[in-house]
Design an enzyme around this catalytic site. Sequence first.
Site, PDB file in Angstrom:
ATOM      1  N   LYS A   1     -12.079  -0.038  -1.502  1.00  0.00           N
ATOM      2  CA  LYS A   1     -11.134   0.594  -2.420  1.00  0.00           C
ATOM      3  C   LYS A   1     -11.684   0.498  -3.853  1.00  0.00           C
ATOM      4  CE  LYS A   1      -7.714   0.442   1.044  1.00  0.00           C
ATOM      5  NZ  LYS A   1      -6.860  -0.378   1.877  1.00  0.00           N
TER       6      LYS A   1
ATOM      7  N   HIS B   1      -5.429  -3.666  -2.545  1.00  0.00           N
ATOM      8  CA  HIS B   1      -5.172  -2.731  -3.649  1.00  0.00           C
ATOM      9  C   HIS B   1      -5.077  -3.414  -5.010  1.00  0.00           C
ATOM     10  CE1 HIS B   1      -4.422   0.600  -0.906  1.00  0.00           C
ATOM     11  NE2 HIS B   1      -3.746  -0.244  -0.168  1.00  0.00           N
TER      12      HIS B   1
ATOM     13  N   SER C   1       0.793  -1.223   0.000  1.00  0.00           N
ATOM     14  CA  SER C   1       0.000   0.000   0.000  1.00  0.00           C
ATOM     15  C   SER C   1       0.827   1.277   0.000  1.00  0.00           C
ATOM     16  CB  SER C   1      -0.984  -0.006   1.168  1.00  0.00           C
ATOM     17  OG  SER C   1      -0.334  -0.359   2.357  1.00  0.00           O
TER      18      SER C   1
HETATM   19  C1  PLP Z   1      -6.783  -0.475   3.352  1.00  0.00           C
HETATM   20  C2  PLP Z   1      -6.107  -1.754   3.679  1.00  0.00           C
HETATM   21  C3  PLP Z   1      -6.602  -2.597   4.669  1.00  0.00           C
HETATM   22  C4  PLP Z   1      -7.737  -2.183   5.567  1.00  0.00           C
HETATM   23  O1  PLP Z   1      -8.942  -2.212   4.907  1.00  0.00           O
HETATM   24  P1  PLP Z   1     -10.159  -1.343   5.465  1.00  0.00           P
HETATM   25  O2  PLP Z   1     -11.338  -1.959   4.827  1.00  0.00           O
HETATM   26  O3  PLP Z   1      -9.909   0.063   5.059  1.00  0.00           O
HETATM   27  O4  PLP Z   1     -10.154  -1.515   6.962  1.00  0.00           O
HETATM   28  C5  PLP Z   1      -5.995  -3.815   4.850  1.00  0.00           C
HETATM   29  N1  PLP Z   1      -4.928  -4.178   4.116  1.00  0.00           N
HETATM   30  C6  PLP Z   1      -4.405  -3.381   3.171  1.00  0.00           C
HETATM   31  C7  PLP Z   1      -3.219  -3.832   2.384  1.00  0.00           C
HETATM   32  C8  PLP Z   1      -4.977  -2.141   2.939  1.00  0.00           C
HETATM   33  O5  PLP Z   1      -4.447  -1.327   2.031  1.00  0.00           O
END
Ligand code: PLP
Length: 390
Positions: free
Chosen positions: A238, A207, A179
């Site tokens: 996302k 992602h 990320s």
């Molecule tokens: C954003 C993210 C999460 C957390 O997800 P949420 O639904 O926002 O709590 C977990 N792992 C990765 C790699 C992320 O980028």
Amino acid sequence: MNDFSDLLEELEQRGMRRFPRTLDGAQGPRMKMDGRDVLVLCSNNYLGLANHPHLVEAAARATRDLGTSSGASRLVSGSMRIHDEFEQRLADFKGTEAGLLFNSGYAANIGILQGLAGPGDVIFSDALNHASIIDGCRLSAARVLVYPHTDVQALEDLMQRERPDRKGHWFIVTDGVFSMDGDLAPLPELVALKKQYDALLMVDDAHGTGVLGDSGRGSGEHFGCLPDIDLHMGTLGKALGGFGAYLASSRAVVDLLINRARSLIFSTSLPPGVVAAGLEALAVIESDEGRRRRQDLWSLRELFAGPLREAGFDLCGSVTQIVPVLTGEPGPTMEATSRLLEAGIFLQGIRPPTVPEGKCRLRATLMSDHDPQDISHAAATLMELLGESR
Ligand SMILES: *Cc1c(COP(=O)(O)O)cnc(C)c1O
């Protein structure tokens, strides 16, 4: 003392105090901040689905028909037909036996690792894994061994060293797309290792899902090794433009987690409107429109990253829609962030503890419905600004 002002003051002095920035208007490439129009270059709404009419309509309809809340956790009365449907749909999407919804990616990672990995087990975890994986490792009773970022040789050395004392399950856990760096996990090599050492491979594709692979199935599809991943974790907030998260895996893993994952058992399940939006997001992602949106995203990514790369900026190994530009220390990073904002470009400077000391960066993320002119302009502005401070 008890008002914590000393701690806030300390953060302030180190240039580490953070504030949320409030935006007005619907999610999209341009929003309003303090009454001014800004280009949003730090949203994870990669495919522009967060305000897609199909998703909005599906959420509205399900909310009208089924209500605003599930009313309880999954093991009480919070398992509605629509949850079951979506879980099966997610399992089909990833090619597994079963799916399981969680309330967020954070809740999924802490629940999965706590629920599956117990005493005698070992979790091998990439050094740059997401904070929720790190916290999941802490909550599990397993031994946790962190290997240097994407270093398959170091991982194998660790596994070899551990092998004589092996007692329980072994897990290799990695982000699919990292990320903060926007690089990819070496999935084919990790698959070879997990087979050789009889480990389970868990990929957090927060992602990657929706964005990577010909049909948007994520980093596993991109590398052609989707069926070799044992635990597919992903998020709905996302590229899928919604909220929540899921695990796609074997029936046994899902059934065990229903019995053991505390973040699932002790939390009210997702409301029906959110689940309906998720179902619709998968339909868009698998359609021609989804394919088009992925193509747009990749060309915009190149439009932005290309000039920066050619000018010699350090993009932290990024090969995806997450494009970080290394700036180093917090001071200049935050200075650049505010000057970009003055120029109408909103992106976040990333500081420790999110990234290691000295590795501060400006982290840009692209969306498929960004305007190409805006993106070229943003890249030029960024280069001008960072060029000056070099
Ligand atoms: C954003 C993210 C999460 C957390 O997800 P949420 O639904 O926002 O709590 C977990 N792992 C990765 C790699 C992320 O980028």
